[in-house]
Design a protein around this motif. Structure first.
Motif, short mmCIF file in Angstrom:
data_model
loop_
_atom_site.label_atom_id
_atom_site.label_comp_id
_atom_site.label_asym_id
_atom_site.label_seq_id
_atom_site.Cartn_x
_atom_site.Cartn_y
_atom_site.Cartn_z
N TYR A 156 19.13 9.60 -4.42
CA TYR A 156 18.39 8.57 -4.18
C TYR A 156 17.03 8.78 -3.20
N GLN A 157 16.84 10.03 -2.97
CA GLN A 157 16.18 9.61 -1.86
C GLN A 157 14.79 9.12 -2.24
N ALA A 158 14.66 9.39 -3.72
CA ALA A 158 13.20 9.08 -4.29
C ALA A 158 12.88 8.18 -4.59
N LYS A 159 13.76 6.76 -3.94
CA LYS A 159 13.69 5.58 -4.08
C LYS A 159 14.06 5.03 -2.79
N ILE A 160 14.42 5.61 -1.70
CA ILE A 160 14.53 5.53 -0.25
C ILE A 160 13.12 5.21 0.53
N LEU A 161 11.62 5.17 0.20
CA LEU A 161 10.88 4.78 0.71
C LEU A 161 10.70 4.03 1.86
N GLU A 162 9.57 5.07 2.58
CA GLU A 162 9.40 4.31 4.05
C GLU A 162 8.76 3.15 4.25
N ASP A 163 8.27 1.63 2.89
CA ASP A 163 8.73 0.65 3.34
C ASP A 163 10.73 -0.01 2.85
N SER A 164 11.19 0.69 2.62
CA SER A 164 12.31 0.79 2.54
C SER A 164 12.91 0.13 3.30
N VAL A 165 13.96 -1.28 3.20
CA VAL A 165 14.57 -1.85 4.24
C VAL A 165 16.03 -1.57 4.31
N ALA A 166 16.55 -2.01 5.11
CA ALA A 166 17.85 -2.22 4.94
C ALA A 166 19.04 -3.68 5.77
#
Length: 199
Positions: A92-102
């Motif tokens: 799933y790394q390709a979907k968790i990008l630098e502008d993703s928010v947790a």
């Protein structure tokens, strides 16, 4: 010796059957995910609202990993209060990008907390092992209660001002009675005028 040999055969058969059942349950239950390649992401929060190690991490509603560690952060360079370490499946790394928010969200009847991650914008770089993801602070029940109290207070204030503009209930009732009497008097006056014309 024959009895011993038969007992050994039966024992091996039972052990083999149990082993097959355990492996089948493990595979069908998704246990193979435990052996999937993973990478680590860090997150920081001021308040995690009871988030615990083992909590599920979801990406767009899909379970993609678990929280492995929750601890007080080393307050350096403006760091937040709590440090969270997450283990996420590499697929799933390709979907968790630098502008993703947790963020942290409560689920279920008991309100168990999980981490929810937003899908990043296409074209942004993916976060890699050891990176820190952007976070959003969870809203607590107390925050909701404070907001609800503020809304109720504002509503009561507006209602009070509205009543002041219209007057009290007694004043409104007096005005209604007076208006009715004026209407009756006007009808009586018209009746007198009509009678005068007839005479």
């Amino acid at each position: 010796e024959r009895n011993l040999l038969q007992e050994l055969k039966v024992g091996f058969f039972v052990m083999g059957f149990v082993l097959i059942m355990v492996v089948s349950a493990f595979v069908l239950g998704g246990g193979t995910e435990a052996f999937a390649p993973r990478y680590k992401l860090h997150a920081q929060y001021d308040d995690v609202q009871g988030l615990k190690p083992g909590a599920i991490i979801r990406l767009a509603g899909i379970d993609v990993g678990e929280v492995t560690k929750v601890d007080l952060a080393d307050k350096k360079d403006g760091a937040k209060n709590v440090a969270v370490l997450m283990s996420i499946r590499l697929e799933y790394q390709a979907k968790i990008l630098e502008d993703s928010v947790a963020g942290i969200t409560g689920v279920g009847v008991l309100g168990d907390n999980i981490v929810t991650i937003t899908v990043g914008t296409p074209g942004k770089d993916p976060l890699t092992d050891g990176d820190t993801i952007t976070t959003s602070e969870p809203l607590s029940f107390l925050n909701y209660a404070d907001q609800a109290s503020a809304i109720i207070g504002n509503t009561a204030s507006i209602s009070h001002k509205f009543h002041l503009m219209l007057g009290t209930e007694d004043a409104a009732a007096q005005w209604a009675i007076g208006d009715s009497l004026r209407h009756v008097e006007a009808m009586a006056q018209e009746d007198k005028e009509d009678q005068g014309v007839l005479h």
